[in-house]
Design a protein around this motif. Sequence first.
Motif, PDB file in Angstrom:
ATOM      1  N   ALA A 128     101.999 -80.842  15.756  1.00  0.00           N
ATOM      2  CA  ALA A 128     102.698 -81.297  14.554  1.00  0.00           C
ATOM      3  C   ALA A 128     102.870 -82.820  14.587  1.00  0.00           C
ATOM      4  O   ALA A 128     102.690 -83.499  13.561  1.00  0.00           O
ATOM      5  N   LEU A 129     103.204 -83.367  15.753  1.00  0.00           N
ATOM      6  CA  LEU A 129     103.352 -84.813  15.884  1.00  0.00           C
ATOM      7  C   LEU A 129     102.020 -85.513  15.639  1.00  0.00           C
ATOM      8  O   LEU A 129     101.949 -86.505  14.909  1.00  0.00           O
ATOM      9  N   ASP A 130     100.955 -85.002  16.219  1.00  0.00           N
ATOM     10  CA  ASP A 130      99.646 -85.627  16.049  1.00  0.00           C
ATOM     11  C   ASP A 130      99.208 -85.575  14.582  1.00  0.00           C
ATOM     12  O   ASP A 130      98.673 -86.555  14.052  1.00  0.00           O
ATOM     13  N   ALA A 131      99.447 -84.458  13.912  1.00  0.00           N
ATOM     14  CA  ALA A 131      99.104 -84.341  12.485  1.00  0.00           C
ATOM     15  C   ALA A 131      99.896 -85.352  11.660  1.00  0.00           C
ATOM     16  O   ALA A 131      99.372 -85.945  10.702  1.00  0.00           O
ATOM     17  N   THR A 132     101.145 -85.588  12.021  1.00  0.00           N
ATOM     18  CA  THR A 132     101.978 -86.549  11.302  1.00  0.00           C
ATOM     19  C   THR A 132     101.499 -87.975  11.556  1.00  0.00           C
ATOM     20  O   THR A 132     101.502 -88.811  10.641  1.00  0.00           O
ATOM     21  N   ILE A 133     101.073 -88.252  12.768  1.00  0.00           N
ATOM     22  CA  ILE A 133     100.502 -89.571  13.065  1.00  0.00           C
ATOM     23  C   ILE A 133      99.282 -89.814  12.175  1.00  0.00           C
ATOM     24  O   ILE A 133      99.132 -90.891  11.582  1.00  0.00           O
ATOM     25  N   GLU A 134      98.430 -88.810  12.052  1.00  0.00           N
ATOM     26  CA  GLU A 134      97.259 -88.935  11.177  1.00  0.00           C
ATOM     27  C   GLU A 134      97.688 -89.170   9.727  1.00  0.00           C
ATOM     28  O   GLU A 134      97.087 -89.975   9.018  1.00  0.00           O
ATOM     29  N   LYS A 135      98.718 -88.475   9.290  1.00  0.00           N
ATOM     30  CA  LYS A 135      99.235 -88.635   7.920  1.00  0.00           C
ATOM     31  C   LYS A 135      99.731 -90.061   7.691  1.00  0.00           C
ATOM     32  O   LYS A 135      99.473 -90.661   6.641  1.00  0.00           O
ATOM     33  N   ILE A 136     100.434 -90.604   8.661  1.00  0.00           N
ATOM     34  CA  ILE A 136     100.958 -91.967   8.544  1.00  0.00           C
ATOM     35  C   ILE A 136      99.813 -92.954   8.328  1.00  0.00           C
ATOM     36  O   ILE A 136      99.869 -93.807   7.446  1.00  0.00           O
ATOM     37  N   SER A 158      96.871 -92.475   7.199  1.00  0.00           N
ATOM     38  CA  SER A 158      96.042 -92.274   6.005  1.00  0.00           C
ATOM     39  C   SER A 158      96.780 -92.730   4.744  1.00  0.00           C
ATOM     40  O   SER A 158      96.207 -92.751   3.662  1.00  0.00           O
ATOM     41  N   ALA A 159      98.036 -93.125   4.884  1.00  0.00           N
ATOM     42  CA  ALA A 159      98.825 -93.581   3.733  1.00  0.00           C
ATOM     43  C   ALA A 159      98.363 -94.967   3.293  1.00  0.00           C
ATOM     44  O   ALA A 159      98.049 -95.823   4.110  1.00  0.00           O
TER      45      ALA A 159
END
Length: 160
Positions: free
Chosen positions: A30-38, A40-41
């Motif tokens: 979940a943390l890694d997916a959120t890092i990717e989301k950050i 890609s913003a």
Amino acid sequence: MSTGRIQFAEQNGTFVLKFVGEVRLTLCTALDATIEKIFSALNFSNIVIDLTETESMDSTTLGLLAKLSILSRQQVGLLPTVVTTNPDISRLLQSMGFDQVFNIVDYPLPCPECLDDLPAQDQSEEVVRAKVLEAHRILMGLNESNREAFRDLVSALERT
């Protein structure tokens, strides 16, 4: 043993991650997916990691935080900010060399009610192993002490 969680919020290009309790391997995908989301913003301007309610973090979590800092420097030339008021957490960050890759401050953030928990993610053992391996390789790259501390673990993970 208390369970940990990671909360997340974004406002005006500032991304906030708040770690609560014991943050461990089970939250790594979940943390890694959120890092990717950050990263890609499009409206990205700042990252703050709030550790004021963190009891402990494992080395996988630390490795993913180091990844976040490295990506931040590479993509936007910005050092993320870590907020910690816990002396044990502050010592842990210092021992891992985080003072070189983060701005570390000791005052709490406003607006904790703005944060939402990250959703749990079900991942295969192989995906989790790959995340653990990546996180520890990143930690090893921060300094010689980490290289020595995690060499055997990384070697064992590479063999599986």
